[in-house]
Write an enzyme that holds these catalytic residues in place. Structure first.
Site, PDB file in Angstrom:
ATOM      1  N   THR A 101       0.849  -1.186   0.000  1.00 55.87           N
ATOM      2  CA  THR A 101       0.000   0.000   0.000  1.00 55.87           C
ATOM      3  C   THR A 101       0.884   1.234   0.000  1.00 55.87           C
ATOM      4  O   THR A 101       1.778   1.361   0.841  1.00 55.87           O
ATOM      5  CB  THR A 101      -0.902   0.015   1.247  1.00 55.87           C
ATOM      6  OG1 THR A 101      -1.699  -1.174   1.256  1.00 55.87           O
ATOM      7  CG2 THR A 101      -1.810   1.233   1.247  1.00 55.87           C
ATOM      8  N   LYS A 177      -6.732   1.036  -3.483  1.00 53.96           N
ATOM      9  CA  LYS A 177      -6.356   0.426  -2.198  1.00 53.96           C
ATOM     10  C   LYS A 177      -6.463   1.441  -1.063  1.00 53.96           C
ATOM     11  O   LYS A 177      -6.848   1.090   0.062  1.00 53.96           O
ATOM     12  CB  LYS A 177      -4.937  -0.134  -2.274  1.00 53.96           C
ATOM     13  CG  LYS A 177      -4.463  -0.822  -0.984  1.00 53.96           C
ATOM     14  CD  LYS A 177      -5.331  -2.020  -0.614  1.00 53.96           C
ATOM     15  CE  LYS A 177      -4.936  -2.670   0.715  1.00 53.96           C
ATOM     16  NZ  LYS A 177      -3.614  -3.294   0.687  1.00 53.96           N
ATOM     17  N   LYS A 245       0.249   3.414   9.400  1.00 53.37           N
ATOM     18  CA  LYS A 245       0.851   3.754   8.107  1.00 53.37           C
ATOM     19  C   LYS A 245      -0.212   4.102   7.062  1.00 53.37           C
ATOM     20  O   LYS A 245      -0.171   5.174   6.441  1.00 53.37           O
ATOM     21  CB  LYS A 245       1.694   2.585   7.594  1.00 53.37           C
ATOM     22  CG  LYS A 245       2.205   2.753   6.159  1.00 53.37           C
ATOM     23  CD  LYS A 245       2.968   1.540   5.688  1.00 53.37           C
ATOM     24  CE  LYS A 245       2.116   0.333   5.443  1.00 53.37           C
ATOM     25  NZ  LYS A 245       1.317   0.416   4.185  1.00 53.37           N
TER      26      LYS A 245
END
Length: 305
Positions: A101, A177, A245
């Site tokens: 990602t 995503k 994150k």
């Protein structure tokens, strides 16, 4: 290239997802090599029937397809272009399937640099978790040139039940995503808040799980993550730090676009607080433990892992 229609596939990153993907690729008859910084992961690959390399470049040498399953854009860049990077050893026309990602701009930049080496790049983040990785039932949100899709197809067919072809340039898959991770993070945070609130109200939280999963308030994340809380099992299937994150990337993009994201921001702060409390490497259902600690409620005892 391996014979009989199979391919030689290298996997860089052999965590729970990468090892599951290796299992699916081996089950489909592909020759699999791999690399990870953790010796135990290399041993696990050998037990599955794969070959491990001493570096990313060593694992990728001779591969038709390299699947990069690391944490973020920085790690992907190191794997591709750092010392012992794979881009320099891959013949022209071979393909990299990039699964981390990352921000769309990062994916576009990596694709351009791979192109300069004559290597195809498929922007292909995935969803589904470690169990589906091991059964070849992942969902890939992919974008790239038709040539990249064609070169990657044998590996994708082994690893995925769904491959969405979302566009002909890198960055589109990364964008999809990011939307998924926004929702996933918010839904996990909401599930943790709901199940701990149920405990505060004196409810039987096993019964709450039964009722909610049959009701309109259910979500995939509630159904999937609350059992971790009920079992007291916080061994990381997906860690808190993944969402600090990923929701951080969401926040950065929202700020750059002057786009308000109050739900994502609240979820990010809950994950950050959980990480600050020492649970960053634990399962991403751990915000429930943080809420329980703050409010003084009892959850099922945490198992050692």
């Amino acid at each position: 290239m391996a014979s009989n229609g199979s391919r030689s596939v290298a996997l860089i990153g052999l965590g729970s997802m990468g090892l599951g993907m290796a299992k699916s690729l081996l089950g489909a008859g592909h020759a699999v090599s791999g690399y990870d910084v953790t010796p135990a992961a290399l041993t696990a690959l050998s037990r599955l029937g794969g070959r491990w390399g001493s570096s990313p470049a060593d694992a990728a040498t001779g591969a038709d397809i390299v699947v990069v399953v690391v944490v973020n854009a920085a790690q992907t860049e190191t794997v591709l272009f750092g010392e012992s990077g794979i881009a320099a050893v891959m013949p022209k026309g071979t393909v990299i399937i990039s699964c981390a990602t990352m921000a769309p701009d990062a994916a576009r930049g990596l694709a351009q640099r791979c192109g300069a080496h004559g290597v195809l790049y498929l922007d292909a983040p995935m969803s589904g978790g470690a169990v589906r990785a091991g059964t070849g039932e992942l969902t890939f949100m992919a974008s790239g040139t038709p040539e990249a899709f064609a070169a990657a197809r044998p590996a994708l067919d082994a690893m995925a039940s769904k491959v969405y072809e979302l566009g002909d340039e890198a960055g589109i898959g990364a964008s999809f995503k990011i939307i998924n991770q926004l929702l996933a993070g918010v839904h996990i945070a909401a599930a943790c808040e709901a199940i701990t609130f149920a405990s505060k109200l004196g409810l039987d939280i096993d019964k709450v799980y039964e009722v909610i999963t049959a009701s309109a308030g259910n979500s995939w994340m509630f159904e999937n993550r609350v059992p971790h809380i009920l079992d007291g099992d916080y061994a990381p299937k997906s860690a808190v730090n993944i969402f600090t994150k990923d929701l951080g990337i969401v926040s950065d993009i929202g700020r750059a676009e002057t786009f308000p994201m109050p739900m994502a921001a609240s979820a990010l702060q809950l994950f950050l607080a959980t990480a600050a409390a020492g649970m960053g490497r634990d399962d991403d259902a751990s915000p429930a433990r943080l809420i329980a600690q703050i409010t003084g409620i009892a959850l099922p005892a945490t198992k050692e892992h």
